[in-house]
Structures are given as C-alpha cells and as structure tokens.
Design a protein around this motif. Structure first.
Motif, PDB file in Angstrom:
ATOM      1  N   ARG A  64       0.830  -1.213   0.000  1.00  0.00           N
ATOM      2  CA  ARG A  64       0.000   0.000   0.000  1.00  0.00           C
ATOM      3  C   ARG A  64       0.860   1.256   0.000  1.00  0.00           C
ATOM      4  O   ARG A  64       0.674   2.166   0.805  1.00  0.00           O
ATOM      5  CB  ARG A  64      -0.946  -0.004   1.197  1.00  0.00           C
ATOM      6  CG  ARG A  64      -1.958  -1.144   1.177  1.00  0.00           C
ATOM      7  CD  ARG A  64      -2.842  -1.123   2.398  1.00  0.00           C
ATOM      8  NE  ARG A  64      -3.539   0.159   2.498  1.00  0.00           N
ATOM      9  CZ  ARG A  64      -3.832   0.763   3.654  1.00  0.00           C
ATOM     10  NH1 ARG A  64      -3.480   0.201   4.788  1.00  0.00           N
ATOM     11  NH2 ARG A  64      -4.473   1.911   3.645  1.00  0.00           N
ATOM     12  N   ASN A 197      -7.772  -5.967  -4.352  1.00  0.00           N
ATOM     13  CA  ASN A 197      -8.684  -4.827  -4.258  1.00  0.00           C
ATOM     14  C   ASN A 197      -9.085  -4.565  -2.811  1.00  0.00           C
ATOM     15  O   ASN A 197      -9.207  -3.413  -2.381  1.00  0.00           O
ATOM     16  CB  ASN A 197      -9.934  -5.080  -5.103  1.00  0.00           C
ATOM     17  CG  ASN A 197      -9.641  -5.052  -6.590  1.00  0.00           C
ATOM     18  OD1 ASN A 197      -8.641  -4.487  -7.022  1.00  0.00           O
ATOM     19  ND2 ASN A 197     -10.501  -5.674  -7.376  1.00  0.00           N
ATOM     20  N   ALA A 198      -9.277  -5.651  -2.053  1.00  0.00           N
ATOM     21  CA  ALA A 198      -9.640  -5.496  -0.651  1.00  0.00           C
ATOM     22  C   ALA A 198      -8.512  -4.857   0.155  1.00  0.00           C
ATOM     23  O   ALA A 198      -8.761  -4.097   1.095  1.00  0.00           O
ATOM     24  CB  ALA A 198     -10.012  -6.847  -0.046  1.00  0.00           C
ATOM     25  N   THR A 201      -8.357  -1.085   0.897  1.00  0.00           N
ATOM     26  CA  THR A 201      -9.155  -0.499   1.974  1.00  0.00           C
ATOM     27  C   THR A 201      -8.456  -0.584   3.331  1.00  0.00           C
ATOM     28  O   THR A 201      -8.977  -0.054   4.307  1.00  0.00           O
ATOM     29  CB  THR A 201     -10.519  -1.198   2.064  1.00  0.00           C
ATOM     30  OG1 THR A 201     -10.324  -2.591   2.384  1.00  0.00           O
ATOM     31  CG2 THR A 201     -11.256  -1.108   0.740  1.00  0.00           C
ATOM     32  N   GLY A 202      -7.307  -1.264   3.402  1.00  0.00           N
ATOM     33  CA  GLY A 202      -6.590  -1.412   4.662  1.00  0.00           C
ATOM     34  C   GLY A 202      -6.599  -2.851   5.155  1.00  0.00           C
ATOM     35  O   GLY A 202      -7.461  -3.651   4.768  1.00  0.00           O
ATOM     36  N   ALA A 205      -9.860  -3.890   7.230  1.00  0.00           N
ATOM     37  CA  ALA A 205     -11.032  -4.068   6.376  1.00  0.00           C
ATOM     38  C   ALA A 205     -10.889  -5.314   5.513  1.00  0.00           C
ATOM     39  O   ALA A 205     -11.856  -6.054   5.308  1.00  0.00           O
ATOM     40  CB  ALA A 205     -11.238  -2.831   5.494  1.00  0.00           C
ATOM     41  N   ALA A 206      -9.675  -5.566   5.002  1.00  0.00           N
ATOM     42  CA  ALA A 206      -9.450  -6.758   4.185  1.00  0.00           C
ATOM     43  C   ALA A 206      -9.641  -8.028   5.001  1.00  0.00           C
ATOM     44  O   ALA A 206     -10.228  -9.007   4.528  1.00  0.00           O
ATOM     45  CB  ALA A 206      -8.050  -6.717   3.585  1.00  0.00           C
TER      46      ALA A 206
END
Length: 318
Positions: A64, A197-198, A201-202, A205-206
């Motif tokens: 990220r 993709n997940a 979001t962090g 969240a993943a």
C-alpha cells in the motif's frame, strides 16, 4: 530487412518445410540476423518490461505504497549482487548456484530484509519500507561496486553493462524461464484480484472481508522476488518500469486489479520494447544500456505525470 522477409523467416522457423527457407531467397546472414539476434532481444524486452511492471504493481498493492517497486526497494540491487557474485567469483562462491538461481536468491534475501525492517508493531510502515529499501539498496550497490573494482579488468565492462540493463546478448534458450515465471505470477496475481482490491481499503477491512492478509502479502512478495530475480539475471538492472507503468495504467483503466494487472503487463512490454528500439538506434553504432534510457525517459515523464494530476485535481477542487 523488410518486415515481410522478417515475418517469413519467423514463420519458416516455427513451421517446418516452408519453401522460401531453402530456395535461396533468404540468405544465411538474414536468417541469423532475425532469428538469432533481433527476435530474442525483442521478445526479452517485452517479457522484461511486462514482468517489471507486474512486479511494481503487486508491490504497490501489497505494501500500500505508491512508491514501491523492485528497483527503489532494493530488490533489483539484491538480485544484481547475486548475479555479479557468479560473474566475478564463479558459482562456487554462492554454493554452486547458477546465474539465475543466484539472482533469485539475492532478490529473495533483499525482499525478506526490507519486509523485516519495515515491520512496526506487526504491520508494515510505508515510510519505513521506503527508507529500508533505499538503505539496503545502497548497501547492495556498495557490495556490487566493491566486487567490480576488485575483479579482473576484462570483467568490468560486462559487469557494468549487466548492472545497467541490456537485452542485446539474449538467446532463444534464455527466454523460457522469464516467460514461464511471468505467466505463472500473472495467473497467481489474477486469481488474487479481489483480495488485492480489498487490500486497498486497509488490513483490518481486508481481514473482515475474509482475506488472510499476512499470507497473501508473504506469498506475493516471494512471487515478486522470483519474477524480479529471473528478469534481472537475464536483462540486468532496469529501473523505473515498475514505478511509472502502474501509475499510467491506474489512470487509463482504474484501480481494479482484475483489469490493471494485464494492462500493466501489456504497457510494460510496449514501453521496454520501445526503449530497446531507441537504445540501439538513437546513438548508433553505440548502444545505450536500457537502465540509462528508462531513467532518462521515466523520471521526467513521472514528474510531468504527477504535476498534471495535481493540476487536474486543483481544477476539480475549484
């Protein structure tokens, strides 16, 4: 050589029994120029460009961080140390490993080292990741420089040309490993498209979406090290492809990795194929190493891209 004659030679090697291969219309010199020299380097440039772009895309998603790529994080430098050890000291210095195996070992070691140094309280800090990559990359470059200045004079030019990146000496037999590894890593990455993709979001969240973040991150980092090491062992150190191409693809096709991953491979292949064309023509008869050309083209383009994106955002805010 015309395009038609070049295509005829390629078809003649792929499909046996073509009449123009034996009727004298194609000379031996023309056959060698296309099949043994031009075609292998063109294919390797495409494979290397696609592989480095894919590696950069995966690294940026996994950690990220938009600045992550094999060259900046020291993975390419680690692979270079492994390869140069074999060139300078022989395979005995690395336990009998060949050039490609030693480059992969160096890339894997660099990846693990950067990952461990970047961990902070059980998670990866983007700032620590970049700083660790720069520091370890400098250390690996220092080791490579020491090996270069202490080796025999006749090895210095070949070592430097290798470190700066080139596909000029690639043969057909050397294409198999990078092509297979690129295909396997691309398939693996595409199967993890939703998980990647997940990750955007962090981590929390993943995880709540059912993604095993640590397993995914570790597996893809190893796959990236394998891909980088295999490419560096054949094409040498080529920077900026894994940094610039993913950002261009995000602008063109969006951030969905199910679309962006194949787009990055295609764009990276086209970019490095064009760079290889320029490397052998812009200063002919002298050939410019690919790493120099990609840096000269990639750095200004990336700065322009950031400035343009900022200007567009400013206009939208107004």
């Amino acid at each position: 050589m015309s395009l038609t004659d070049s295509l005829r030679i390629i078809v003649g090697h792929v499909i046996s029994g073509m009449p123009w291969m034996t009727d004298g219309s194609i000379s031996t010199l023309q056959d060698q120029a296309v099949w043994q020299f031009r075609l292998p380097r063109s294919l390797m440039a495409a494979i290397a460009g696609g592989g480095l772009a894919l590696a950069g895309t995966l690294m940026q998603a996994v950690v990220r961080n938009p600045l992550a790529e094999p060259y900046i994080l020291g993975v390419s430098a680690g692979a270079g140390v492994g390869a140069v050890l074999v060139i300078v000291l022989g395979s005995a210095a690395v336990g009998g490993l060949g050039l490609q195996a030693s480059a992969f070992a160096g890339a894997l070691f660099a990846t693990v080292a950067v990952y461990l140094f970047a961990r902070q309280r059980g998670s990866i800090s983007p700032t620590r990741l970049i700083l660790s990559g720069v520091a370890l990359g400098s250390l690996f470059s220092a080791v490579t420089s020491y090996l270069t200045i202490t080796t025999d004079a006749q090895n210095v030019f070949s070592v430097l040309f290798f470190l700066l990146g080139s596909v000029s000496a690639v043969t057909m037999g050397q294409l198999a490993s990078p092509a297979v590894v690129l295909g396997l890593v691309l398939v693996l990455a595409l199967t993890q498209g939703r998980s990647l993709n997940a990750l955007l979001t962090g981590d929390e969240a993943a995880t709540s979406l059912g993604v095993d973040v640590q397993r995914l991150r570790g597996g893809l980092l190893i796959a990236t090290a394998l891909l980088t090491g295999t490419i560096v062992s054949v094409a040498g150190g080529i920077g900026f492809v894994g940094l610039v191409i993913p950002h261009v693809c995000r602008i063109l096709v969006g951030s969905d990795h199910r679309r962006m991953l194949p787009a990055a491979v295609i764009a990276g292949a086209l970019f490095l194929s064009l760079a290889d064309l320029l490397s052998r023509t812009v200063a002919a008869p002298t050939e410019i190493p690919l790493g120099i050309l990609t840096a000269m083209v990639g750095a200004p383009f990336f700065l322009w891209l950031m400035r343009r994106k900022r200007a567009l955002q400013a206009g939208m805010n107004r």
